[in-house]
Design an enzyme around this catalytic site. Structure first.
Site, short mmCIF file in Angstrom:
data_model
loop_
_atom_site.label_atom_id
_atom_site.label_comp_id
_atom_site.label_asym_id
_atom_site.label_seq_id
_atom_site.Cartn_x
_atom_site.Cartn_y
_atom_site.Cartn_z
CB SER A 1 -45.06 3.12 4.41
OG SER A 1 -44.71 1.83 4.02
CG HIS B 1 -47.47 7.23 3.32
ND1 HIS B 1 -47.19 7.35 4.65
CD2 HIS B 1 -47.69 5.91 3.11
CE1 HIS B 1 -47.25 6.16 5.22
NE2 HIS B 1 -47.55 5.27 4.30
CD GLU C 1 -47.48 10.63 6.82
OE1 GLU C 1 -47.45 10.86 8.03
OE2 GLU C 1 -46.74 9.77 6.29
CG ASN D 1 -46.16 4.60 9.17
OD1 ASN D 1 -47.30 4.52 9.63
ND2 ASN D 1 -45.86 4.20 7.95
N1 LIG Z 1 -49.78 -2.42 2.84
C1 LIG Z 1 -49.86 -1.33 3.55
O1 LIG Z 1 -50.52 -1.28 4.60
C2 LIG Z 1 -49.18 -0.08 3.08
C3 LIG Z 1 -49.60 1.16 3.59
C4 LIG Z 1 -49.00 2.33 3.10
C5 LIG Z 1 -48.01 2.23 2.14
N2 LIG Z 1 -47.60 1.01 1.70
C6 LIG Z 1 -46.52 0.99 0.68
O2 LIG Z 1 -47.13 0.72 -0.58
C7 LIG Z 1 -46.23 -0.01 -1.40
C8 LIG Z 1 -46.90 -1.29 -1.85
O3 LIG Z 1 -47.29 -2.03 -0.73
P1 LIG Z 1 -48.30 -3.25 -0.84
O4 LIG Z 1 -48.63 -3.64 0.55
O5 LIG Z 1 -49.40 -2.90 -1.78
O6 LIG Z 1 -47.36 -4.35 -1.50
P2 LIG Z 1 -47.76 -5.71 -2.23
O7 LIG Z 1 -46.64 -6.63 -2.01
O8 LIG Z 1 -49.15 -6.13 -1.86
O9 LIG Z 1 -47.80 -5.30 -3.76
C9 LIG Z 1 -46.68 -4.97 -4.51
C10 LIG Z 1 -46.99 -5.25 -5.98
O10 LIG Z 1 -45.96 -4.69 -6.76
C11 LIG Z 1 -45.74 -5.57 -7.85
N3 LIG Z 1 -44.42 -5.26 -8.39
C12 LIG Z 1 -43.21 -5.61 -7.92
N4 LIG Z 1 -42.24 -5.10 -8.73
C13 LIG Z 1 -42.87 -4.44 -9.72
C14 LIG Z 1 -42.42 -3.70 -10.85
N5 LIG Z 1 -41.14 -3.57 -11.11
N6 LIG Z 1 -43.34 -3.15 -11.64
C15 LIG Z 1 -44.66 -3.30 -11.38
N7 LIG Z 1 -45.13 -3.98 -10.32
C16 LIG Z 1 -44.25 -4.54 -9.51
C17 LIG Z 1 -45.89 -6.95 -7.24
O11 LIG Z 1 -46.14 -7.91 -8.25
C18 LIG Z 1 -47.06 -6.74 -6.32
O12 LIG Z 1 -48.27 -7.00 -6.99
C19 LIG Z 1 -44.99 -0.23 -0.55
O13 LIG Z 1 -44.09 0.78 -0.84
C20 LIG Z 1 -45.50 -0.09 0.87
O14 LIG Z 1 -44.52 0.32 1.77
C21 LIG Z 1 -48.18 -0.14 2.12
#
Ligand SMILES: NC(=O)c1ccc[n+]([C@@H]2O[C@H](COP(=O)([O-])OP(=O)(O)OC[C@H]3O[C@@H](n4cnc5c(N)ncnc54)[C@H](O)[C@@H]3O)[C@@H](O)[C@H]2O)c1
Length: 721
Positions: A442, A463, A475, A513
């Site tokens: 994001s 995204h 996006e 964002n």
């Molecule tokens: N949470 C939101 O509202 C949101 C919205 C849009 C985009 N995002 C983006 O999505 C992505 C994930 O966000 P999230 O909130 O789901 O995070 P999260 O912390 O809930 O989940 C991340 C997951 O990735 C796993 N992980 C870490 N390293 C890894 C690897 N090398 N291989 C495989 N798995 C691995 C972790 O164990 C965890 O389960 C980020 O880039 C974030 O910016 C999040």
């Protein structure tokens, strides 16, 4: 079967084929289009067709008429919305409605049985013409959906839908269908009597033949609304009906706060026309449509519909031709986003691998996906059996087994550049060289993430917004190294998932964002001045935002918001500097909804109201900014940032900004989008206001050059319609 043929007009849009059994098939087949639409020209042809039918019936050449479509998966997709946008006066709208009603009532008066055969999408005017047939049959195909979505365009059904539907399914169900705008699947249409028979798709032609034979042999009873005992009690007496209409009004008012006039007008029309002779009822419907169609809300909603149609065609054919087919997807990272993305992909019947490095996280991601599918089952989107099959498509793993079969990998791991780069390198080793690599980041640069890979041109941003199953926007981020194949594949994939993709440049915060940044910051500055949470959130709820900015910060989580805010400040300088409210909240052990303590308190994930002890964190909870001032400060900054983003070509048009903010943040659709709203406020006024605040509150309000230029030339961001 050899059929004699007649065409209404000089092409195949509407033709009549008559078989030896003297059943006339009126076939809708709009040339060069995957769907049929009801434009004024098509209506004219239907009228000519009915004249032809009348004369052939008089000559004994026809014993029954069937309405059908030559388009697979689509009957009639509704009116030509472009034409709606061109209507200028209430009188024109009323005349168009009256003409549609006249033609459909002429169809209704034909002296042989008429049967509408619905296989696929049947919306708006398609449903209304069907309601004027003596019978309706539908195929049980998944694509069969029958609805009247007019309220979503700020209008009501105006070709007799409001008058006919209650007679066929009863008042209560007619209200449900018209007020929700949601199409009804075939099975339910059969249960409520909207169609007289549901025919298996695999035996469609034969089933229609049997139905016609049954009609001609008088074996199909004339349908009465299929009402429950309670339904009969309510609908069949005036007091009961009064209760129904008044409950419907209350429900609409509580859902829309009275901002959308169409559902209320629909209730009025159903109430006023109930039991009236058609000659008195139809004009009431036409009058109401006329008033709504030229109103601001309908204008705004029709424009948003047009923008969403344009969004689907945003990439030129030459680029789209490079898109790959997607048969198997991998989602890396089974967290909040990964689990939900895997569910969305599997719900669209695509095999999905969900990979994490941690068994506990993987289990939680799989549970999250299963929960979402269960919810969809409860909402009757899928049957339990279907949901089970979809869940079985998700293969949860900790290793890269089977990745060579994957066509598209979406990484959704933690938001850290080094981790994401490592994940992409690992993927490059195991994936087919043609596979596309998408990142759900994001805030990180897609270009930086891709650089250093052997084939950086296959990396693209995809995204999704949280919650994934609800937010319609995706996006699609074109990094500096992104190739056409990756871009087109990601774009078409998002479309296939039912999302609205918008191509954005690889700049910090992308589009949505970035625009939210100064808006949320300003809420923090207001808090710092001692303006209470309730006033801030109340002012923006009043404007029509789905939640106030403090509540939104709770949802995002303060750590994520602060991280994003700092990144944006680093990229754009002082105008994006986050207020220190977030720091203070985190120091106080508050993380937002995820730990139950934000500006609001939460129990079992549900808000129990603003935390009464918050006051101790802020200098003085005595600020008393007016609603107007709160709205101006937060929203004008958002408009100003949109001007910067347009100037920097983050997206191409103001329309894309408007659509993205509606689909990605729930910006109130009745206002037509951020920049359409800004135009209606007057850019001169916004410029003056920004300059005033720049003087009193600081340089974050400095007007963007584009905004200044437009305002000084009395220009607008969007084209008036
Ligand atoms: N949470 C939101 O509202 C949101 C919205 C849009 C985009 N995002 C983006 O999505 C992505 C994930 O966000 P999230 O909130 O789901 O995070 P999260 O912390 O809930 O989940 C991340 C997951 O990735 C796993 N992980 C870490 N390293 C890894 C690897 N090398 N291989 C495989 N798995 C691995 C972790 O164990 C965890 O389960 C980020 O880039 C974030 O910016 C999040």
């Amino acid at each position: 079967m050899t059929r004699e043929s007649f065409s209404a007009g000089d092409d195949q849009t509407l033709r009549l084929e008559i078989g030896p059994d003297r059943v006339g098939h009126v076939v809708f087949d709009r040339p060069d289009s995957p769907v049929n639409l009801l434009s004024a020209a098509v209506l004219h042809r239907i009228d000519a067709m009915i004249a032809e039918l009348e004369s052939r019936i008089a000559n004994g050449q026809l014993v029954a008429i069937i309405l059908e479509s030559a388009k697979p998966g689509s009957f009639i997709a509704g009116a030509d919305v472009g034409e709606i946008g061109e209507v200028r006066t209430a009188e024109q709208a009323r005349a168009a409605s009256t003409e549609g009603q006249r033609v459909f009532r002429r169809l209704e008066r034909l002296r042989v049985p008429t049967i509408s055969c619905i296989d696929g999408t049947c919306l708006g005017g398609g449903t209304e013409i069907s309601l004027h047939c003596d019978y309706r049959v539908a195929s049980d195909s998944n694509s069969t959906r029958i609805g009247l979505p007019e309220v979503r365009l700020g209008i009501i059904p105006g070709f007799g839908g409001c008058v006919k539907l209650p007679k066929i399914v009863g008042v209560q169900r007619a209200l449900d269908i018209i007020l929700s705008g949601k199409p009804v699947p075939a099975a339910r249409a059969g249960r409520i009597g909207l169609v007289d028979r549901v025919i298996p798709h695999h035996a469609w032609e034969r089933g229609i033949g049997d139905f016609v034979a049954d009609v001609l042999a008088d074996r199909v009873p004339k349908a009465e609304p299929r009402l429950s005992f309670q339904g009969k009690l309510l609908e069949r007496n005036p007091v009961g009906r009064k209760v129904l209409f008044s409950l419907a009004r209350k429900r609409v008012l509580s859902e829309t706060k009275g901002r959308y006039p169409a559902p209320l007008a629909a209730i009025d029309v159903l109430e006023q026309t109930y039991g009236l002779p058609p000659d008195e009822a139809y004009p009431i419907e036409a009058d109401a449509l006329g008033e709504l169609l030229i109103g601001d809300v309908s204008r705004a909603l029709v424009r948003v519909f047009g923008l969403s149609q344009d969004a689907k065609r945003a990439l030129p054919d030459s680029v789209m031709a490079a898109a790959h087919d997607i048969r198997r997807v991998a989602v890396i990272g089974a967290g909040v986003m990964g689990g939900a993305i895997a569910e969305l992909v599997a719900a669209n019947d695509i095999d999905t691998v969900l990979k994490d490095i941690d068994q506990g996280a993987l289990d939680a991601g799989m549970r999250h996906a299963a929960d979402l599918l269960r919810k969809a089952t409860r909402a009757r989107v899928f049957t339990e059996e279907e949901a089970g099959l979809k869940l079985a498509r998700i293969d949860g793993r900790l290793d890269y087994d089977g990745f060579e079969e994957v066509d598209l990998a979406i990484e959704a791991v933690v938001e850290r550049m080094v981790v994401k780069q490592q994940v992409l390198r690992d993927l490059e080793d195991v994936l087919d060289p043609e596979a596309v690599l998408a990142t759900n980041t994001s805030s990180l640069s897609v270009t930086t993430m891709a650089s250093g890979l052997e084939r950086p041109e296959r990396v693209v941003g995809l995204h999704f917004f949280n919650p994934v199953h609800k937010m319609p926007l995706v996006e699609v981020i074109r990094g500096e190294l992104t190739g056409d194949a990756a871009l087109a594949t990601a774009f078409r994939f998002a479309l296939g998932l039912g999302k609205t993709p918008i191509v954005v440049a690889d700049q910090p915060g992308f589009l949505v964002n970035r625009l939210l940044g100064p808006y949320l910051n300003e809420a923090g500055y207001l808090l710092d001045e001692g303006v209470p949470v309730e006033l801030i959130d109340g002012a923006l709820l009043e404007f029509g935002m789905p939640m106030g900015p403090c509540r939104l910060l709770d949802e995002i989580g303060f750590e994520v918001a602060l991280h994003a805010g700092r990144g944006m400040a680093a990229a754009f300088g002082d105008r994006m500097s986050p207020p220190d409210v977030l720091d203070r909240m985190i120091e106080d052990g508050r993380l937002g909804r995820k730990n139950g303590r934000g500006f609001y308190l939460y129990e079992n994930g549900k808000s129990t109201g603003v935390d009464p002890t918050l006051g101790s964190l802020f200098p003085s909870a005595t600020g008393d900014a007016s609603g107007d001032e709160i709205r101006s400060r937060c929203l004008w900054l958002m408009v100003n940032e949109a001007a910067w983003a347009l100037e920097e070509d983050v997206v191409d048009t103001a329309g894309q900004v408007d659509l993205a903010m509606i689909m990605g943040t729930g910006f109130p659709p009745f206002r037509g989008g951020l920049l359409r709203w800004a135009d209606s406020e007057g850019l001169r006024q916004i410029l003056d206001g920004l300059e005033r605040y720049e003087g009193t509150l600081g340089t974050r309000f400095a007007p963007a050059p584009m905004l200044r230029g437009l305002a000084e030339q009395d220009g607008t961001f969007t084209h008036p319609s």
